[in-house]
Scaffold this motif. Structure first.
Motif, mmCIF file in Angstrom:
data_model
loop_
_atom_site.group_PDB
_atom_site.id
_atom_site.type_symbol
_atom_site.label_atom_id
_atom_site.label_comp_id
_atom_site.label_asym_id
_atom_site.label_seq_id
_atom_site.Cartn_x
_atom_site.Cartn_y
_atom_site.Cartn_z
ATOM 1 N N ALA A 71 0.921 -1.191 -0.059
ATOM 2 C CA ALA A 71 -0.088 -0.016 0.103
ATOM 3 C C ALA A 71 0.975 1.154 0.061
ATOM 4 O O ALA A 71 0.471 2.188 -0.758
ATOM 5 C CB ALA A 71 -1.004 0.091 1.295
ATOM 6 N N GLU A 72 2.053 1.330 0.903
ATOM 7 C CA GLU A 72 2.786 2.409 0.838
ATOM 8 C C GLU A 72 3.657 2.572 -0.454
ATOM 9 O O GLU A 72 3.744 3.606 -0.860
ATOM 10 C CB GLU A 72 3.816 2.348 2.129
ATOM 11 N N LEU A 73 3.947 1.477 -0.945
ATOM 12 C CA LEU A 73 4.767 1.611 -2.333
ATOM 13 C C LEU A 73 3.779 1.993 -3.426
ATOM 14 O O LEU A 73 4.062 2.916 -4.191
ATOM 15 C CB LEU A 73 5.179 0.138 -2.767
ATOM 16 N N ARG A 80 4.826 9.673 -7.592
ATOM 17 C CA ARG A 80 5.945 9.745 -8.680
ATOM 18 C C ARG A 80 5.418 9.787 -10.239
ATOM 19 O O ARG A 80 5.837 10.674 -10.997
ATOM 20 C CB ARG A 80 6.845 8.220 -8.640
ATOM 21 N N LEU A 81 4.200 9.158 -10.218
ATOM 22 C CA LEU A 81 3.561 9.499 -11.558
ATOM 23 C C LEU A 81 2.492 10.463 -11.737
ATOM 24 O O LEU A 81 1.884 10.738 -12.887
ATOM 25 C CB LEU A 81 2.753 7.845 -12.024
ATOM 26 N N GLY A 82 2.360 11.282 -10.698
ATOM 27 C CA GLY A 82 1.661 12.413 -10.793
ATOM 28 C C GLY A 82 -0.038 12.042 -10.663
ATOM 29 O O GLY A 82 -0.868 12.729 -11.198
ATOM 30 N N ILE A 88 -4.871 7.342 -6.119
ATOM 31 C CA ILE A 88 -3.944 6.624 -5.217
ATOM 32 C C ILE A 88 -4.576 5.843 -4.292
ATOM 33 O O ILE A 88 -4.411 4.757 -3.819
ATOM 34 C CB ILE A 88 -2.917 7.887 -4.779
ATOM 35 N N ILE A 89 -5.755 6.626 -3.782
ATOM 36 C CA ILE A 89 -6.636 5.925 -2.781
ATOM 37 C C ILE A 89 -7.309 4.501 -3.219
ATOM 38 O O ILE A 89 -7.253 3.337 -2.774
ATOM 39 C CB ILE A 89 -7.722 6.836 -2.299
ATOM 40 N N HIS A 150 0.956 -1.933 -13.735
ATOM 41 C CA HIS A 150 1.404 -1.669 -15.044
ATOM 42 C C HIS A 150 2.631 -0.659 -15.204
ATOM 43 O O HIS A 150 3.288 -0.224 -16.172
ATOM 44 C CB HIS A 150 0.323 -1.192 -16.033
ATOM 45 N N ASP A 151 3.183 -0.342 -13.848
ATOM 46 C CA ASP A 151 4.406 0.563 -13.699
ATOM 47 C C ASP A 151 5.621 -0.386 -13.384
ATOM 48 O O ASP A 151 5.572 -0.977 -12.111
ATOM 49 C CB ASP A 151 3.984 1.762 -12.624
#
Length: 197
Positions: A71-73, A80-82, A88-89, A150-151
């Motif tokens: 979750a933190e990652l 980082r990806l904006g 994000i949630i 996918h990142d």
């Protein structure tokens, strides 16, 4: 004695497939399968069609203690990806709420005979086979992915993915909390072409 071919019907399996329904990941509750309970499900998933016997996939099992780190990652990757706060949630929620999940990792293998797309199909088939095995065993299960999967950097940090590996799916497995309603199904008449000649 008849030489007619035998029909090996499995009515119970067909009935299951005709009524199978994923359970939304957010409705899954503890307990999740133990390692001993999960191994037969992985064994069933590994019986997936695999042209050339390349085994172009592997499993990463996420147990409950690892969920908070993931979750933190996800939050770090989103920054980082904006990504928006809402993205994000949503991205981290599968780990915040998760009890156990299996990452099916597609592993592209060198082969002069087997196209890479067939290896991708095999990895996708493993995802469905694992999902169905979990449901057939009485667990609730859901196949997710999400933007973080996918990142490349997230996948390396989170799951230890190497070059030529990517996430095919994240299969969450735990106890069914609620029974979801049936949903509309495809119109086969609009999707099926018959070729009599």
């Amino acid at each position: 004695m008849s030489n007619a071919p035998q029909t090996l019907a499995n009515s119970a399996a067909l009935d299951f497939l005709m009524s199978r329904r994923s359970r939304p990941a957010k409705t899954l509750v503890a307990p999740a399968p133990t390692r001993a309970q999960l191994l037969p499900l992985l064994t069933a998933a590994a019986r997936t069609p695999d042209h050339g016997k390349l085994e172009p996939w592997r499993f990463v099992v996420i147990e409950k203690p690892a969920m908070a780190r993931l979750a933190e990652l996800t939050v770090q990757a989103g920054a980082r990806l904006g990504k928006s706060e809402a993205d994000i949630i949503k991205g981290r929620s599968q780990f915040d709420l998760g009890h156990l999940a299996v990452v099916v990792v597609e592993v592209q293998k060198d082969s002069v005979k087997i196209p890479t797309i067939e290896q991708s199909y095999s990895a996708g088939a493993v995802c469905l086979a694992l999902l169905n095995a979990a449901l057939a065993a009485g667990w609730g299960a859901n196949w997710l992915s999400g933007w973080a999967s996918h990142d490349r950097r997230f996948c390396q940090d989170a799951f230890g993915l190497q070059d030529r590996e990517r996430v095919a799916g994240i299969i969450h497995i735990a106890t069914q909390g609620t029974v979801p309603p049936e949903r509309p199904r495809p119109d086969l008449s609009a999707l099926t072409t018959w070729m009599p000649e």
